[in-house]
Design a protein around this motif. Structure first.
Motif, PDB file in Angstrom:
ATOM      1  N   THR A  64      51.930  36.157  36.110  1.00 56.79           N
ATOM      2  CA  THR A  64      50.746  36.653  35.408  1.00 56.79           C
ATOM      3  C   THR A  64      49.548  35.796  35.757  1.00 56.79           C
ATOM      4  O   THR A  64      49.610  34.570  35.734  1.00 56.79           O
ATOM      5  CB  THR A  64      50.962  36.608  33.881  1.00 56.79           C
ATOM      6  N   ASN A  65      48.447  36.449  36.073  1.00 58.87           N
ATOM      7  CA  ASN A  65      47.169  35.789  36.308  1.00 58.87           C
ATOM      8  C   ASN A  65      46.344  36.013  35.050  1.00 58.87           C
ATOM      9  O   ASN A  65      45.968  37.141  34.751  1.00 58.87           O
ATOM     10  CB  ASN A  65      46.482  36.378  37.535  1.00 58.87           C
ATOM     11  N   GLN A 104      53.893  27.567  32.874  1.00 61.25           N
ATOM     12  CA  GLN A 104      52.486  27.943  32.966  1.00 61.25           C
ATOM     13  C   GLN A 104      51.682  26.794  33.535  1.00 61.25           C
ATOM     14  O   GLN A 104      52.110  25.647  33.485  1.00 61.25           O
ATOM     15  CB  GLN A 104      51.924  28.380  31.628  1.00 61.25           C
ATOM     16  N   ASP A 162      50.030  27.810  42.572  1.00 59.26           N
ATOM     17  CA  ASP A 162      48.828  28.191  41.843  1.00 59.26           C
ATOM     18  C   ASP A 162      47.701  27.272  42.289  1.00 59.26           C
ATOM     19  O   ASP A 162      47.855  26.056  42.274  1.00 59.26           O
ATOM     20  CB  ASP A 162      49.081  28.040  40.339  1.00 59.26           C
ATOM     21  N   TYR A 207      49.522  41.307  36.126  1.00 55.66           N
ATOM     22  CA  TYR A 207      50.833  40.730  36.402  1.00 55.66           C
ATOM     23  C   TYR A 207      51.566  41.590  37.412  1.00 55.66           C
ATOM     24  O   TYR A 207      51.341  42.792  37.527  1.00 55.66           O
ATOM     25  CB  TYR A 207      51.658  40.571  35.121  1.00 55.66           C
ATOM     26  N   ASP A 239      47.817  30.622  34.088  1.00 53.87           N
ATOM     27  CA  ASP A 239      48.691  31.492  34.864  1.00 53.87           C
ATOM     28  C   ASP A 239      50.136  31.082  34.576  1.00 53.87           C
ATOM     29  O   ASP A 239      50.420  29.920  34.304  1.00 53.87           O
ATOM     30  CB  ASP A 239      48.395  31.372  36.359  1.00 53.87           C
ATOM     31  N   ASN A 240      51.049  32.068  34.621  1.00 51.29           N
ATOM     32  CA  ASN A 240      52.433  31.729  34.314  1.00 51.29           C
ATOM     33  C   ASN A 240      53.419  32.563  35.104  1.00 51.29           C
ATOM     34  O   ASN A 240      53.074  33.615  35.636  1.00 51.29           O
ATOM     35  CB  ASN A 240      52.705  31.848  32.809  1.00 51.29           C
ATOM     36  N   THR A 243      49.827  37.987  42.408  1.00 47.74           N
ATOM     37  CA  THR A 243      49.010  38.720  41.458  1.00 47.74           C
ATOM     38  C   THR A 243      47.575  38.220  41.536  1.00 47.74           C
ATOM     39  O   THR A 243      47.314  37.111  41.966  1.00 47.74           O
ATOM     40  CB  THR A 243      49.555  38.597  40.023  1.00 47.74           C
ATOM     41  N   ASP A 244      46.658  39.077  41.164  1.00 48.27           N
ATOM     42  CA  ASP A 244      45.242  38.727  41.181  1.00 48.27           C
ATOM     43  C   ASP A 244      44.530  39.589  40.162  1.00 48.27           C
ATOM     44  O   ASP A 244      44.896  40.738  39.944  1.00 48.27           O
ATOM     45  CB  ASP A 244      44.647  38.941  42.570  1.00 48.27           C
ATOM     46  N   TYR A 300      42.675  29.326  31.722  1.00 50.47           N
ATOM     47  CA  TYR A 300      43.346  30.280  32.599  1.00 50.47           C
ATOM     48  C   TYR A 300      44.760  29.810  32.876  1.00 50.47           C
ATOM     49  O   TYR A 300      45.058  29.208  33.904  1.00 50.47           O
ATOM     50  CB  TYR A 300      42.568  30.447  33.904  1.00 50.47           C
ATOM     51  N   GLU A 326      44.159  27.095  41.181  1.00 47.04           N
ATOM     52  CA  GLU A 326      43.066  27.518  40.306  1.00 47.04           C
ATOM     53  C   GLU A 326      41.772  26.744  40.558  1.00 47.04           C
ATOM     54  O   GLU A 326      41.320  25.980  39.714  1.00 47.04           O
ATOM     55  CB  GLU A 326      43.493  27.418  38.842  1.00 47.04           C
ATOM     56  N   SER A 364      47.774  33.897  42.513  1.00 40.23           N
ATOM     57  CA  SER A 364      48.929  33.087  42.158  1.00 40.23           C
ATOM     58  C   SER A 364      50.146  33.719  42.822  1.00 40.23           C
ATOM     59  O   SER A 364      50.241  34.940  42.933  1.00 40.23           O
ATOM     60  CB  SER A 364      49.125  33.054  40.643  1.00 40.23           C
TER      61      SER A 364
END
Length: 166
Positions: free
Chosen positions: A131-132, A100, A66, A43, A79-80, A37-38, A77, A68, A140
Motif C-alpha cells: 500500500t502506498n 510499514q 521504499d 494498493y 507505506d506498508n 504500487t503508486d 506517508y 520516500e 513502493s
C-alpha cells in the motif's frame, strides 16, 4: 499460475528474474513475485486460494523497497506491506507479516519469513499486499519468494492412510 492480481493505475504485478528495485534479488532460485504500487491510498495485491488441512502450514518470504523522497517526504506517508490469510468465509484469520515505513529515508528491509498454520481444514486465501499511503511521487515495491504450501493430494493420501488404520 493460479494467482489473481489487483493492480491500480501506475501499479504492476509480475515475475521478476533480475535484481529489482533496491537491488533485491530472488531468495530461492531465479524468480520472485514483484508488486509495485503508486498513488495516494493505492494498493496492489496478489492472491491465491490454497487447501490446508488442520495443522498444515503455508509459508514464504517477503522483502520490500521504499524510497520516500529521502529527506523531503512527510513522515505521515506510512507505506506498508502485508501478508494476510482469509478463510473460505472471507474472514481475516491472520496477518503473518506486516511492516510499514514512514518517509524521509530509503529502505531495503531484507528477506523476512512468514508462516501460517491452519487450525481447521479449509480453503484459505493468501493475499500479498503493498500500500502506498499518501503520495504519488515515489513507487513502493514488494517482493515475495519461497512460497511453500502442502500439496492437497498429500493431505488426501494422509487422510486415506489414517482412515485405513482406523
Amino acid at each position: 499460475t493460479g494467482w489473481t492480481a489487483v493492480i491500480p493505475v501506475g501499479g504492476s504485478a509480475g515475475v521478476q528474474s533480475t535484481a529489482g528495485a533496491g537491488g533485491i534479488t530472488p531468495l530461492f532460485g531465479t524468480y520472485m513475485a514483484q508488486l509495485k504500487t503508486d498513488g495516494a491510498g493505492s494498493y496492489t495485491t496478489l492472491s491465491q486460494s490454497i487447501l490446508l488441512g488442520s495443522g498444515a502450514t503455508a509459508s514464504g518470504n517477503v522483502n520490500w523497497y521504499d524510497a520516500e523522497l529521502a529527506g523531503s517526504q512527510s513522515a505521515v506517508y506510512n507505506d506498508n506491506v502485508a501478508v494476510q490469510i482469509y478463510n473460505s468465509a472471507s474472514a481475516l484469520m491472520a496477518t503473518p507479516f506486516y511492516d510499514q515505513h514512514s518517509g524521509n529515508t530509503t529502505i531495503v528491509n531484507g528477506w523476512a519469513p512468514w508462516s501460517y498454520t491452519a487450525s481447521v481444514a479449509d480453503t484459505y486465501t493468501v493475499v500479498y499486499k503493498i500500500t502506498n499511503i499518501g503520495d504519488s511521487t515515489v513507487d513502493s515495491y514488494a517482493y515475495f519468494d519461497g512460497v511453500n504450501v502442502p500439496e492437497p493430494g498429500t493431505l488426501a493420501f494422509l487422510g486415506f492412510g489414517l482412515a485405513g488404520l482406523g
